[in-house]
Scaffold this motif. Structure first.
Motif, PDB file in Angstrom:
ATOM      1  N   GLN A   1       4.118  -1.997  38.827  1.00  0.00           N
ATOM      2  CA  GLN A   1       5.540  -1.651  38.891  1.00  0.00           C
ATOM      3  C   GLN A   1       5.716  -0.144  38.898  1.00  0.00           C
ATOM      4  O   GLN A   1       6.496   0.398  39.678  1.00  0.00           O
ATOM      5  CB  GLN A   1       6.276  -2.253  37.696  1.00  0.00           C
ATOM      6  CG  GLN A   1       6.393  -3.765  37.704  1.00  0.00           C
ATOM      7  CD  GLN A   1       7.191  -4.275  36.527  1.00  0.00           C
ATOM      8  OE1 GLN A   1       7.945  -3.547  35.886  1.00  0.00           O
ATOM      9  NE2 GLN A   1       7.018  -5.552  36.206  1.00  0.00           N
ATOM     10  N   THR A   2       5.003   0.544  38.020  1.00  0.00           N
ATOM     11  CA  THR A   2       5.077   2.002  37.959  1.00  0.00           C
ATOM     12  C   THR A   2       3.681   2.568  37.767  1.00  0.00           C
ATOM     13  O   THR A   2       2.817   1.948  37.150  1.00  0.00           O
ATOM     14  CB  THR A   2       5.984   2.487  36.807  1.00  0.00           C
ATOM     15  OG1 THR A   2       5.466   1.992  35.557  1.00  0.00           O
ATOM     16  CG2 THR A   2       7.399   2.001  36.987  1.00  0.00           C
ATOM     17  N   VAL A   3       3.482   3.771  38.292  1.00  0.00           N
ATOM     18  CA  VAL A   3       2.242   4.532  38.110  1.00  0.00           C
ATOM     19  C   VAL A   3       2.636   5.951  37.717  1.00  0.00           C
ATOM     20  O   VAL A   3       3.410   6.606  38.425  1.00  0.00           O
ATOM     21  CB  VAL A   3       1.386   4.562  39.389  1.00  0.00           C
ATOM     22  CG1 VAL A   3       0.146   5.426  39.171  1.00  0.00           C
ATOM     23  CG2 VAL A   3       0.992   3.159  39.817  1.00  0.00           C
ATOM     24  N   ASN A   4       2.142   6.415  36.583  1.00  0.00           N
ATOM     25  CA  ASN A   4       2.467   7.756  36.105  1.00  0.00           C
ATOM     26  C   ASN A   4       1.176   8.457  35.719  1.00  0.00           C
ATOM     27  O   ASN A   4       0.409   7.945  34.900  1.00  0.00           O
ATOM     28  CB  ASN A   4       3.420   7.686  34.909  1.00  0.00           C
ATOM     29  CG  ASN A   4       3.912   9.060  34.496  1.00  0.00           C
ATOM     30  OD1 ASN A   4       4.066   9.940  35.334  1.00  0.00           O
ATOM     31  ND2 ASN A   4       4.148   9.237  33.208  1.00  0.00           N
ATOM     32  N   ILE A   5       0.922   9.619  36.303  1.00  0.00           N
ATOM     33  CA  ILE A   5      -0.293  10.389  36.024  1.00  0.00           C
ATOM     34  C   ILE A   5       0.109  11.717  35.399  1.00  0.00           C
ATOM     35  O   ILE A   5       0.870  12.485  35.989  1.00  0.00           O
ATOM     36  CB  ILE A   5      -1.120  10.625  37.302  1.00  0.00           C
ATOM     37  CG1 ILE A   5      -1.465   9.292  37.984  1.00  0.00           C
ATOM     38  CG2 ILE A   5      -2.397  11.390  36.979  1.00  0.00           C
ATOM     39  CD1 ILE A   5      -2.217   9.442  39.283  1.00  0.00           C
ATOM     40  N   THR A   6      -0.400  11.975  34.198  1.00  0.00           N
ATOM     41  CA  THR A   6      -0.104  13.215  33.487  1.00  0.00           C
ATOM     42  C   THR A   6      -1.417  13.867  33.066  1.00  0.00           C
ATOM     43  O   THR A   6      -2.489  13.258  33.139  1.00  0.00           O
ATOM     44  CB  THR A   6       0.762  12.957  32.250  1.00  0.00           C
ATOM     45  OG1 THR A   6       0.100  12.013  31.396  1.00  0.00           O
ATOM     46  CG2 THR A   6       2.124  12.395  32.654  1.00  0.00           C
ATOM     47  N   THR A   7      -1.325  15.119  32.609  1.00  0.00           N
ATOM     48  CA  THR A   7      -2.502  15.841  32.120  1.00  0.00           C
ATOM     49  C   THR A   7      -2.252  16.291  30.690  1.00  0.00           C
ATOM     50  O   THR A   7      -1.129  16.645  30.320  1.00  0.00           O
ATOM     51  CB  THR A   7      -2.812  17.067  32.999  1.00  0.00           C
ATOM     52  OG1 THR A   7      -1.688  17.951  32.988  1.00  0.00           O
ATOM     53  CG2 THR A   7      -3.117  16.646  34.425  1.00  0.00           C
TER      54      THR A   7
ATOM     55  N   VAL B   1      -7.555  16.471  30.664  1.00  0.00           N
ATOM     56  CA  VAL B   1      -7.717  15.024  30.653  1.00  0.00           C
ATOM     57  C   VAL B   1      -6.611  14.417  31.504  1.00  0.00           C
ATOM     58  O   VAL B   1      -5.429  14.714  31.298  1.00  0.00           O
ATOM     59  CB  VAL B   1      -7.653  14.451  29.220  1.00  0.00           C
ATOM     60  CG1 VAL B   1      -7.736  12.929  29.242  1.00  0.00           C
ATOM     61  CG2 VAL B   1      -8.771  15.045  28.366  1.00  0.00           C
ATOM     62  N   LEU B   2      -6.992  13.619  32.491  1.00  0.00           N
ATOM     63  CA  LEU B   2      -6.015  12.907  33.310  1.00  0.00           C
ATOM     64  C   LEU B   2      -5.669  11.594  32.619  1.00  0.00           C
ATOM     65  O   LEU B   2      -6.561  10.796  32.321  1.00  0.00           O
ATOM     66  CB  LEU B   2      -6.568  12.613  34.702  1.00  0.00           C
ATOM     67  CG  LEU B   2      -6.659  13.768  35.694  1.00  0.00           C
ATOM     68  CD1 LEU B   2      -7.164  13.252  37.037  1.00  0.00           C
ATOM     69  CD2 LEU B   2      -5.317  14.433  35.870  1.00  0.00           C
ATOM     70  N   VAL B   3      -4.407  11.361  32.374  1.00  0.00           N
ATOM     71  CA  VAL B   3      -3.938  10.126  31.743  1.00  0.00           C
ATOM     72  C   VAL B   3      -3.166   9.336  32.790  1.00  0.00           C
ATOM     73  O   VAL B   3      -2.147   9.801  33.307  1.00  0.00           O
ATOM     74  CB  VAL B   3      -3.061  10.408  30.516  1.00  0.00           C
ATOM     75  CG1 VAL B   3      -2.596   9.101  29.886  1.00  0.00           C
ATOM     76  CG2 VAL B   3      -3.825  11.252  29.498  1.00  0.00           C
ATOM     77  N   VAL B   4      -3.665   8.149  33.102  1.00  0.00           N
ATOM     78  CA  VAL B   4      -3.052   7.286  34.106  1.00  0.00           C
ATOM     79  C   VAL B   4      -2.395   6.115  33.383  1.00  0.00           C
ATOM     80  O   VAL B   4      -3.083   5.271  32.814  1.00  0.00           O
ATOM     81  CB  VAL B   4      -4.091   6.774  35.126  1.00  0.00           C
ATOM     82  CG1 VAL B   4      -3.414   5.962  36.219  1.00  0.00           C
ATOM     83  CG2 VAL B   4      -4.878   7.937  35.715  1.00  0.00           C
ATOM     84  N   ASP B   5      -1.070   6.083  33.380  1.00  0.00           N
ATOM     85  CA  ASP B   5      -0.316   4.988  32.765  1.00  0.00           C
ATOM     86  C   ASP B   5       0.220   4.086  33.861  1.00  0.00           C
ATOM     87  O   ASP B   5       0.935   4.550  34.765  1.00  0.00           O
ATOM     88  CB  ASP B   5       0.841   5.533  31.930  1.00  0.00           C
ATOM     89  CG  ASP B   5       0.369   6.180  30.633  1.00  0.00           C
ATOM     90  OD1 ASP B   5      -0.241   5.474  29.827  1.00  0.00           O
ATOM     91  OD2 ASP B   5       0.615   7.387  30.453  1.00  0.00           O
ATOM     92  N   VAL B   6      -0.107   2.804  33.790  1.00  0.00           N
ATOM     93  CA  VAL B   6       0.361   1.847  34.788  1.00  0.00           C
ATOM     94  C   VAL B   6       1.081   0.696  34.088  1.00  0.00           C
ATOM     95  O   VAL B   6       0.793   0.373  32.939  1.00  0.00           O
ATOM     96  CB  VAL B   6      -0.803   1.294  35.644  1.00  0.00           C
ATOM     97  CG1 VAL B   6      -1.493   2.416  36.404  1.00  0.00           C
ATOM     98  CG2 VAL B   6      -1.812   0.540  34.789  1.00  0.00           C
TER      99      VAL B   6
END
Length: 789
Positions: free
Chosen positions: A407-413, A423-428
């Motif tokens: 539904q959603t993909v959010n990539i933060t550092t 650090v890459l944080v991938v929230d799905v």
């Protein structure tokens, strides 16, 4: 003076005595403290335990008889015992030479029971909670689980569901945990309103967002469920929609959802701002050796064009990759915009600088309960230890979005363990990837074609099989005179590389009739395909395949040779026919939304060569291109232009009649299947005898179509209208005695209803031929599953 002296001496003596007394008391206390800090015990007693063995508890205490211990050791022992999750309370005291460990054990969960739930099954609820049989009971976990169950009901649109948790005491310290559910009524979204929109109407904007108004099909689509996260995603969808259409100042002021009588009213308050075009576009670089003039070919932004954030992003990607190819891995491209409010233009300068040296320490993935980590990781062109590149991160996000798994993909550092580490944080947030589709169609019989009547088709598709990203589809279709069975499997990353590999297996049966409607023969085709796909760039893919088909024909025992044309007789007399071929395709795809296309091109060019064994000896060339273009954003008017063609040539003998191209509704509407083109008379001496249509060696076709929303139908129904004009020609034949082999064009005009139904895309066409031949077979209506590409 002497008296005073004696008084001072007495006071001093008293003070000195008091000082010695105080020092003595302090010494005693220090000795006591020292004793406590270095105490020893002769034994350890365990009290209050019922199920946990006393020796297990002593082991966790970590203090053995005869060993010295401190208060810090006791604190650590208590922490270790609590960490086991077996005890509600723990205390450790010293009594003489014994260390007393008193514990209060948690009860053990015997069963977890659900009562009153119908809309969500027990198995699904079990996956949402933490308390499980044979585990320690905790009031905190029970309350947390009750909230998790309520959240599960909110996700299916039952916001007023209530959950009451209670405990049923059993013997031996066991309990049953019971969750009593009152599911309540399903909430609906009655209205979605927009405030502040002038450039685009509410209907157009409602089509942009994923939240939909409730309708009679909502119980199948489930897209009318209010979710705050979905609302945030809708805000972002609106921003991208406006930013890509020139409204660089657009902002969402607020988005609210008001609940009244179990119905939500969702309101988006927006500020569109002014519409801008691109002004001057330039490239600057502070890196020696980078020729900015040579990079201008990477510009996707043109002076005078409507401003588009997506074009800016594509330009940044192109420039970054080009500069990285020159050896500057840390190059950073930053766009600088300069607004001219008077002329409503935005000049853009792409500044290329040597960015900070930062490396990826690790990639952390969260929220993927079903999808395997490696399925997400392989969409990144960077990995741990590589140079950090924001452009490649954004490209990975686009790929993850296109998977249609989330539904959603959010990539933060976040900062890493070192200053130059990130650090890459991938929230799905995952969504359902399984689909069940069912549809129906209606056709009428044609010469040498399968008989008419109603047909049905059903399929089960899983896009993310077992969370591995694999595609599986099982389909079956049937009508009065046809049966189709298909199984397909695709592995998108074959051998760990971005190469797709898959296979298709099929079995088709058809009953064919002549122009009088009499059944003359059956065909049974069984075969399969092994295919590989290799992406060339983000839009272009090459595909290679090996194809094998075996066809068997069975003539009706009542059919005489006099009822068949000579071409059909010759083909049937050949018996079992085997085709072994290889094919190669180039597929170009820039469609914005494959489910509901509005802009972009989808083009396919295919070459197939038969002759690697088998009976067929020919080469076939086909091409088809669909171009979608938004004609009016305000009216949501979409234009479609389709062109295509094909040619087949035999290597040795003449082609079989069954190897020729046949016309269909994908080529031209208003005519029956195989109802135009070359034909042969059953009785060559009688021009009024039945005709068997043979197909042709060459065809060309074109379509112009305009698609639009129906004004009286809510857009949430997914029904649109269309008007079209088709033109086609089918000509050429290797069959001796064929007639009608000339390049005569046919044309038709018509109207359509297109429905993005819960069962798959359906379409109803009415076409009226305006250019035709007297021998053509006409069919005005066509109803069935829509195939766009």
């Amino acid at each position: 003076m002497k008296a005073a002296s004696r008084l001072m001496s007495a006071v001093s003596a008293v003070a000195l005595s008091a000082g010695f007394a105080t020092a003595g008391a302090v010494a005693v206390q220090l000795a006591a403290v020292a004793s406590a800090e270095a105490a020893t015990v002769s034994r350890i007693e365990v009290r209050g335990n019922r199920r946990v063995d006393a020796d297990t508890i002593r082991t966790q205490v970590g203090i053995s008889p005869g060993e010295s211990f401190s208060n810090a050791d006791l604190d650590e022992a208590v922490k270790r015992l609590f960490a086991t999750g077996l005890f509600a309370d723990v205390s450790i005291t010293q009594s003489g030479g014994a260390l007393i460990v008193t514990v209060d054990e948690y009860a053990i969960v015997n069963q977890v029971l659900f009562q009153g739930n119908k809309k969500i099954k027990d198995q699904s609820l079990v996956q949402s909670i933490q308390l499980q049989p044979r585990r320690a009971f905790s009031n905190q976990l029970m309350e947390a689980d009750a909230e998790a169950i309520r959240e599960a009901y909110r996700r299916i649109g039952r916001d007023d569901a209530t959950v009451t948790a209670r405990v049923q005491e059993l013997d031996d310290g066991r309990v049953n945990v019971i969750y009593e559910v009152q599911e309540g009524d399903r909430t609906k979204i009655a209205t979605i309103n927009f405030v502040g929109n002038n450039a685009f109407g509410d209907r157009r904007l409602r089509d942009v967002i994923s939240t939909k108004q409730s309708n009679i099909f909502s119980f199948l689509l489930r897209n009318d469920i209010y979710d705050e996260n979905r609302l945030r995603a809708d805000e972002e969808a609106l921003r991208r929609f406006y930013f890509n259409r020139g409204y660089a100042d657009f902002r969402v002021i607020s988005s609210t959802a008001d609940l009244t009588d179990n119905e939500y009213t969702v309101t988006f308050t927006i500020d569109e701002g002014e519409r801008y075009r691109f002004g001057d576009v330039a490239i600057e670089s502070t890196i020696p050796g980078v020729n900015t003039d040579a990079l201008r070919s990477e510009l996707r932004t043109r002076s005078g064009s409507v401003y588009s954030a997506e074009d800016v992003e594509d330009t940044i990607v192109g420039l970054t990759e080009s500069v990285a190819g020159l050896g500057y891995a840390f190059a950073q491209v930053t766009p600088r915009g300069n607004r001219d409010f008077a002329n409503r233009t935005i000049s853009v300068v792409y500044a290329i600088d040597e960015g900070p040296r930062a490396y990826i320490e690790r990639i952390e993935i969260r929220g993927n309960n079903r999808t395997r980590d490696y399925v997400i990781r392989r969409e990144f062109d960077i990995s741990e230890g590589d140079a950090f590149n924001q452009v490649l991160v954004q490209r990975a996000k686009r790929r993850l979005d296109r998977l249609n798994f989330f539904q959603t993909v959010n990539i933060t550092t976040v900062p890493g363990s070192e200053p130059d580490q990130v650090v890459l944080v991938v929230d799905v947030v995952e969504k359902s990837t399984g689909e069940f589709s069912i549809g129906a169609g209606y056709t009428t019989g044609a010469s040498s074609s399968s008989g008419g009547g109603f047909s049905v088709e059903g399929s089960i598709t899983e896009r993310n099989f077992l969370g591995r990203g694999q595609f599986i589809r099982v389909a079956a279709a049937g009508g009065e005179d046809s049966r189709d069975y298909t199984f397909s499997f695709t592995e998108p990353y074959f051998l760990g590389r971005r190469i797709s590999a898959g296979f298709d297996i099929f079995r088709n049966t058809r009953t064919f009739s002549n122009s009088a409607g009499d059944k003359i023969y059956d065909r049974e085709a069984t075969g399969g395909t092994v295919r590989f796909g290799l992406p060339i760039n983000e839009a272009l893919t090459a595909q290679f395949a090996y194809n094998y088909t075996q066809e068997e024909y069975d003539r009706d025992s009542d059919v005489e040779n006099s009822d068949l044309s000579q071409a059909i007789q010759d083909a049937l007399d050949q018996g079992t026919w085997r085709k072994s071929s290889v094919s190669g395709s180039l597929i170009y795809n820039t469609i914005d939304d494959m489910q509901n296309p509005r802009e972009g091109i989808h083009a396919t060019l295919t070459t197939e060569i038969a002759g690697l064994g088998g009976d067929a000896k020919w080469a076939k060339f086909t091409a088809r291109a669909n171009m979608y273009q938004m004609l009016s954003e305000e009216l949501d008017l979409v234009g479609l232009l389709t062109v295509g063609g094909g040619h087949i040539v035999g290597f040795e003998d003449d082609l079989r009649v069954f190897d020729h191209f046949n016309s269909s509704d994908r080529i031209i509407r208003g005519f029956k299947y195989n109802g135009i083109g070359p034909y042969q008379l059953v009785d060559p001496t009688d021009p009024d005898s039945n005709r068997d249509y043979l197909g042709g060696t060459t065809y060309f076709h074109a379509t112009a179509e305009a698609q639009f929303p129906l004004p009286v139908v809510p857009e949430s129904f997914g029904i649109r209208g269309a008007v079209f004009a088709d033109a086609a020609t089918l000509y050429g034949s290797d069959v001796s005695g064929a007639e009608g082999t000339g390049m005569e064009w046919r044309a038709s005009v018509g109207a359509s209803l297109i429905w993005a139904s819960p069962f798959g895309p359906l379409r109803v066409d009415y076409a009226e031929p305006v250019v035709k031949e007297s021998t053509d077979r006409i069919q005005h209506w066509n109803f069935g599953i829509s195939t766009r590409f």
